[in-house]
Design a protein around this motif. Structure first.
Motif, mmCIF file in Angstrom:
data_model
loop_
_atom_site.group_PDB
_atom_site.id
_atom_site.type_symbol
_atom_site.label_atom_id
_atom_site.label_comp_id
_atom_site.label_asym_id
_atom_site.label_seq_id
_atom_site.Cartn_x
_atom_site.Cartn_y
_atom_site.Cartn_z
ATOM 1 N N LEU A 1 -1.525 5.011 -43.142
ATOM 2 C CA LEU A 1 -0.179 5.530 -43.368
ATOM 3 C C LEU A 1 0.122 5.937 -44.804
ATOM 4 O O LEU A 1 1.015 6.746 -45.042
ATOM 5 N N PHE A 2 -0.599 5.372 -45.780
ATOM 6 C CA PHE A 2 -0.265 5.600 -47.180
ATOM 7 C C PHE A 2 -1.423 6.227 -47.935
ATOM 8 O O PHE A 2 -2.559 5.765 -47.839
ATOM 9 N N ALA A 3 -1.106 7.249 -48.727
ATOM 10 C CA ALA A 3 -2.091 7.872 -49.608
ATOM 11 C C ALA A 3 -2.325 6.949 -50.804
ATOM 12 O O ALA A 3 -1.471 6.120 -51.132
ATOM 13 N N SER B 1 -0.330 1.952 -53.689
ATOM 14 C CA SER B 1 -1.521 2.311 -52.916
ATOM 15 C C SER B 1 -1.509 1.497 -51.614
ATOM 16 O O SER B 1 -0.737 0.543 -51.482
ATOM 17 N N PRO B 2 -2.377 1.836 -50.668
ATOM 18 C CA PRO B 2 -2.474 1.003 -49.467
ATOM 19 C C PRO B 2 -2.748 -0.460 -49.806
ATOM 20 O O PRO B 2 -2.172 -1.360 -49.188
ATOM 21 N N GLU C 1 -0.718 -6.109 -50.019
ATOM 22 C CA GLU C 1 -0.390 -7.315 -50.790
ATOM 23 C C GLU C 1 1.112 -7.617 -50.727
ATOM 24 O O GLU C 1 1.508 -8.776 -50.616
ATOM 25 N N HIS C 2 1.924 -6.573 -50.794
ATOM 26 C CA HIS C 2 3.379 -6.732 -50.721
ATOM 27 C C HIS C 2 3.791 -7.346 -49.377
ATOM 28 O O HIS C 2 4.533 -8.326 -49.330
ATOM 29 N N VAL C 3 3.289 -6.775 -48.296
ATOM 30 C CA VAL C 3 3.620 -7.270 -46.956
ATOM 31 C C VAL C 3 3.080 -8.684 -46.767
ATOM 32 O O VAL C 3 3.778 -9.562 -46.241
#
Length: 110
Positions: free
Chosen positions: A29-31, A51-52, A57-59
């Motif tokens: 989903l993320f570039a 970044s992915p 890490e955030h989630v």
């Protein structure tokens, strides 16, 4: 990308990555040069490169503190390449968050 396609990506972000705990979906989903825009209550909108790996890490940090966390999308609007969402986060604070010990209390963040 058409607005509906962008909304599908955001829906996957909520249902698969957050609620489904499939952190690997961040790679799809993320570039690597993604920049996120976040609005926090009482603060100006901030932007940050993510970044992915950063997203995973955030989630993971949120899920460590709130293992039963669930996101509910109340509204989603798309125009051009922007998608705006109104999300409610609900979970129980069973882990440390921002250096504060767990409380065992349920929270709801709108």
């Amino acid at each position: 990308m058409p607005p509906e396609s962008n909304k599908q990506i955001v829906s996957r972000f909520i249902t698969e990555l957050w609620n489904g705990r499939r952190l690997d979906v961040a790679e799809e989903l993320f570039a690597t040069d993604c920049v996120t825009h976040q609005l926090r209550s009482g603060e100006p909108i901030t932007t940050a490169p993510r970044s992915p790996k950063d997203l995973k890490e955030h989630v993971a940090g949120w899920l460590a503190a709130f293992p039963d966390l669930q996101l509910t999308c109340e509204r989603m609007l798309a125009e051009g390449d922007l998608v705006f969402t109104s999300i409610v986060l609900e979970g129980t604070r069973l882990g440390a968050w921002a250096g504060v010990p767990p409380t065992g209390k349920q929270v709801s963040i709108i």
